[in-house]
Design an enzyme around this catalytic site. Structure first.
Site, PDB file in Angstrom:
ATOM      1  N   GLU A 177      53.984  48.440  41.801  1.00  0.00           N
ATOM      2  CA  GLU A 177      53.336  48.562  40.239  1.00  0.00           C
ATOM      3  C   GLU A 177      52.614  49.350  40.577  1.00  0.00           C
ATOM      4  O   GLU A 177      52.407  50.535  39.837  1.00  0.00           O
ATOM      5  CB  GLU A 177      53.675  47.766  38.931  1.00  0.00           C
ATOM      6  CG  GLU A 177      53.076  48.473  37.994  1.00  0.00           C
ATOM      7  CD  GLU A 177      52.220  46.539  37.619  1.00  0.00           C
ATOM      8  OE1 GLU A 177      51.415  46.562  36.886  1.00  0.00           O
ATOM      9  OE2 GLU A 177      53.071  46.202  37.122  1.00  0.00           O
ATOM     10  N   ARG A 222      56.304  50.033  32.423  1.00  0.00           N
ATOM     11  CA  ARG A 222      55.428  50.557  33.015  1.00  0.00           C
ATOM     12  C   ARG A 222      55.453  51.980  33.131  1.00  0.00           C
ATOM     13  O   ARG A 222      54.818  52.598  34.528  1.00  0.00           O
ATOM     14  CB  ARG A 222      54.572  49.143  34.259  1.00  0.00           C
ATOM     15  CG  ARG A 222      54.908  48.543  34.494  1.00  0.00           C
ATOM     16  CD  ARG A 222      53.414  48.069  33.669  1.00  0.00           C
ATOM     17  NE  ARG A 222      53.648  46.866  33.453  1.00  0.00           N
ATOM     18  CZ  ARG A 222      54.188  45.824  31.828  1.00  0.00           C
ATOM     19  NH1 ARG A 222      54.365  47.211  30.952  1.00  0.00           N
ATOM     20  NH2 ARG A 222      53.931  45.218  32.502  1.00  0.00           N
ATOM     21  N   CYS A 260      49.170  42.945  39.380  1.00  0.00           N
ATOM     22  CA  CYS A 260      50.402  42.415  39.105  1.00  0.00           C
ATOM     23  C   CYS A 260      50.679  43.370  40.343  1.00  0.00           C
ATOM     24  O   CYS A 260      50.757  44.860  40.144  1.00  0.00           O
ATOM     25  CB  CYS A 260      51.359  42.372  38.509  1.00  0.00           C
ATOM     26  SG  CYS A 260      50.972  40.822  37.744  1.00  0.00           S
TER      27      CYS A 260
HETATM   28  N1  EPU Z   1      56.005  32.629  38.789  1.00  0.00           N
HETATM   29  C1  EPU Z   1      56.332  31.464  39.721  1.00  0.00           C
HETATM   30  N2  EPU Z   1      55.135  32.013  40.685  1.00  0.00           N
HETATM   31  C2  EPU Z   1      53.980  32.836  40.420  1.00  0.00           C
HETATM   32  C3  EPU Z   1      53.914  33.622  39.649  1.00  0.00           C
HETATM   33  C4  EPU Z   1      54.939  33.281  38.505  1.00  0.00           C
HETATM   34  O1  EPU Z   1      57.127  30.718  39.695  1.00  0.00           O
HETATM   35  O2  EPU Z   1      53.512  32.743  41.709  1.00  0.00           O
HETATM   36  C5  EPU Z   1      56.916  32.397  37.231  1.00  0.00           C
HETATM   37  C6  EPU Z   1      55.805  31.832  36.029  1.00  0.00           C
HETATM   38  O3  EPU Z   1      55.777  30.129  36.267  1.00  0.00           O
HETATM   39  C7  EPU Z   1      56.470  32.180  35.299  1.00  0.00           C
HETATM   40  C8  EPU Z   1      57.180  33.662  35.579  1.00  0.00           C
HETATM   41  O4  EPU Z   1      56.769  33.635  36.897  1.00  0.00           O
HETATM   42  O5  EPU Z   1      57.964  31.165  34.909  1.00  0.00           O
HETATM   43  C9  EPU Z   1      56.890  34.483  34.885  1.00  0.00           C
HETATM   44  O6  EPU Z   1      55.627  34.507  34.771  1.00  0.00           O
HETATM   45  P1  EPU Z   1      54.245  35.465  34.279  1.00  0.00           P
HETATM   46  O7  EPU Z   1      54.328  34.386  33.357  1.00  0.00           O
HETATM   47  O8  EPU Z   1      52.859  35.240  35.184  1.00  0.00           O
HETATM   48  O9  EPU Z   1      54.972  36.598  33.897  1.00  0.00           O
HETATM   49  P2  EPU Z   1      54.494  37.842  35.507  1.00  0.00           P
HETATM   50  O10 EPU Z   1      56.106  38.221  35.054  1.00  0.00           O
HETATM   51  O11 EPU Z   1      54.591  37.603  36.442  1.00  0.00           O
HETATM   52  C10 EPU Z   1      53.669  39.281  34.055  1.00  0.00           C
HETATM   53  C11 EPU Z   1      52.906  40.993  33.644  1.00  0.00           C
HETATM   54  C12 EPU Z   1      51.531  40.905  34.442  1.00  0.00           C
HETATM   55  C13 EPU Z   1      51.139  40.287  32.875  1.00  0.00           C
HETATM   56  C14 EPU Z   1      51.866  38.691  32.470  1.00  0.00           C
HETATM   57  C15 EPU Z   1      51.996  38.337  31.551  1.00  0.00           C
HETATM   58  C16 EPU Z   1      54.321  42.179  35.285  1.00  0.00           C
HETATM   59  C17 EPU Z   1      55.088  42.333  36.802  1.00  0.00           C
HETATM   60  N3  EPU Z   1      53.184  41.612  35.239  1.00  0.00           N
HETATM   61  O12 EPU Z   1      53.746  39.400  35.369  1.00  0.00           O
HETATM   62  O13 EPU Z   1      50.603  42.141  33.943  1.00  0.00           O
HETATM   63  O14 EPU Z   1      49.957  39.538  32.655  1.00  0.00           O
HETATM   64  O15 EPU Z   1      53.276  39.317  32.505  1.00  0.00           O
HETATM   65  O16 EPU Z   1      51.794  38.279  30.222  1.00  0.00           O
HETATM   66  O17 EPU Z   1      54.600  43.125  33.822  1.00  0.00           O
HETATM   67  C18 EPU Z   1      49.656  43.498  35.853  1.00  0.00           C
HETATM   68  O18 EPU Z   1      50.389  44.778  35.189  1.00  0.00           O
HETATM   69  O19 EPU Z   1      49.050  44.087  36.768  1.00  0.00           O
HETATM   70  C19 EPU Z   1      50.152  41.875  35.334  1.00  0.00           C
HETATM   71  C20 EPU Z   1      49.684  41.140  35.868  1.00  0.00           C
END
Ligand code: EPU
Length: 316
Positions: free
Chosen positions: A310, A182, A239
């Site tokens: 972020e 990021r 996020c």
């Molecule tokens: N999870 C939970 N509870 C929650 C949210 C997530 O248990 O409330 C678990 C999910 O079940 C999964 C893991 O955490 O096992 C990862 O969750 P997710 O796939 O939603 O990915 P993330 O790491 O939370 C990242 C990016 C997002 C992007 C998604 C999908 C960051 C900070 N976030 O989220 O980007 O859309 O992957 O690829 O890097 C953004 O940057 O604004 C953003 C939303």
């Protein structure tokens, strides 16, 4: 330093209907939050942008470039100096093929990232699907090295061009771009005449020809997954926190502290995805900041991990 009357007069004379004074930033952020910017300028041409940047630099006025305001928390007291929007002067997108037959898409900083993705899809070019559904503009996405599980800007950018605050425009090849999670930093010797923060004008994206059906299928899956797991229909800044490590999700950590649904004033930890802070209607920046600190304290206490925002926090 707030804008003095001379500066306001100069801006009014030069930018006429393209400048607004004391403009509430809540109108320009996806969180729908933010106090007034002294001046918000939307230059009509690149020449106007150059003039503005040089003038502000000579006067030592602070300048903040915003894209769609989708990753931005503006404090309630607003922003000193000048906020610049690029969506009018930097809104072109085109496809080019070089002499070796490689295909590129050139997208200016004010183009919506979604438009770049759909342009690539329509041109049957592979590489941009990872960014589908990420809000904001190309310029913001380059600055932030926007990305998802499927990829990031670092993987597709061939070159960018920037405008330094002395008015010089310069191309920077990917070898001189330092991408991390990021974040984009320009390697020191990459800028001939660096003075202040450069403005990203455009990016050149290295994309490969692909089968349309396969691309469309992949795109639909990515968008479906996002719609299912994220509160994309509510005012937020995406996020809120960075993931603390590549195998650690901030959302999951916050979820495990039991903070989903926690509300301070009008700011809410999304019950759908714990890394989203939602404006339920009348949230102030101070509500969001207090909720941010509550979340950080809970995650620190439970997991000994300090979550870092972020979202970019700006303002007086
Ligand atoms: N999870 C939970 N509870 C929650 C949210 C997530 O248990 O409330 C678990 C999910 O079940 C999964 C893991 O955490 O096992 C990862 O969750 P997710 O796939 O939603 O990915 P993330 O790491 O939370 C990242 C990016 C997002 C992007 C998604 C999908 C960051 C900070 N976030 O989220 O980007 O859309 O992957 O690829 O890097 C953004 O940057 O604004 C953003 C939303």
């Amino acid at each position: 330093m707030a804008l003095d009357i001379d500066s306001r007069t100069w801006l009014q004379n030069h930018f006429k209907e393209n400048v607004c004074f004391d403009e509430p930033m809540a109108r320009h952020t996806s969180l729908r939050i933010g106090g007034p910017a002294d001046a918000l300028v939307t230059p009509a041409t690149i020449d106007d942008l150059q003039t503005l940047v040089q003038w502000a630099s000579q006067r030592r006025l602070s300048v903040l470039v915003v894209g769609d305001g989708t990753n931005l928390l503006v404090k309630d007291a607003g922003i000193d100096g000048i906020v610049i929007r690029l969506n009018r002067c930097l809104n072109q997108i085109s496809k080019t093929v070089d002499s070796g037959g490689r295909t590129f898409v050139r997208a200016m900083a004010g183009v919506r990232l979604h438009k770049l993705c759909t342009f690539a899809l329509a041109a049957q070019l592979k590489g941009m699907n990872f960014a589908l559904g990420i809000p904001g503009t190309v310029g913001g996405a380059i600055m932030m090295n926007a990305g998802t599980f499927y990829g990031s800007m670092a993987g597709v950018l061939e070159e960018i061009s920037i405008l330094a605050s002395d008015g010089n425009i310069q191309s920077i090849p990917k070898e001189n771009l330092d991408f991390s999670y990021r974040q984009l930093t320009l390697k020191n010797n990459a800028i001939r005449s660096f003075a202040g923060n450069p403005i990203i004008l455009e990016g050149l994206f290295d994309l490969q020809p692909a089968q349309e059906k396969q691309l469309q299928q992949e795109a639909e899956e990515i968008l479906k997954k996002r719609r299912e797991s994220q509160p994309t229909h509510l005012p937020s800044a995406g996020c809120f926190f960075k993931n603390p490590a590549s195998d650690q999700s901030a959302g999951e950590l916050i979820d495990r502290t039991g903070l989903k649904g926690e509300k301070i004033g009008g700011a809410l930890v999304s019950p759908r995805h714990a890394n989203f802070i939602i404006n339920t209607g009348d949230a102030s920046a101070s509500d969001v900041l207090t909720l941010m600190e509550t979340v950080q304290a809970a995650v620190l206490k439970r997991f000994n991990i300090k979550l870092e925002a972020e979202v970019r926090i700006v303002g007086r």
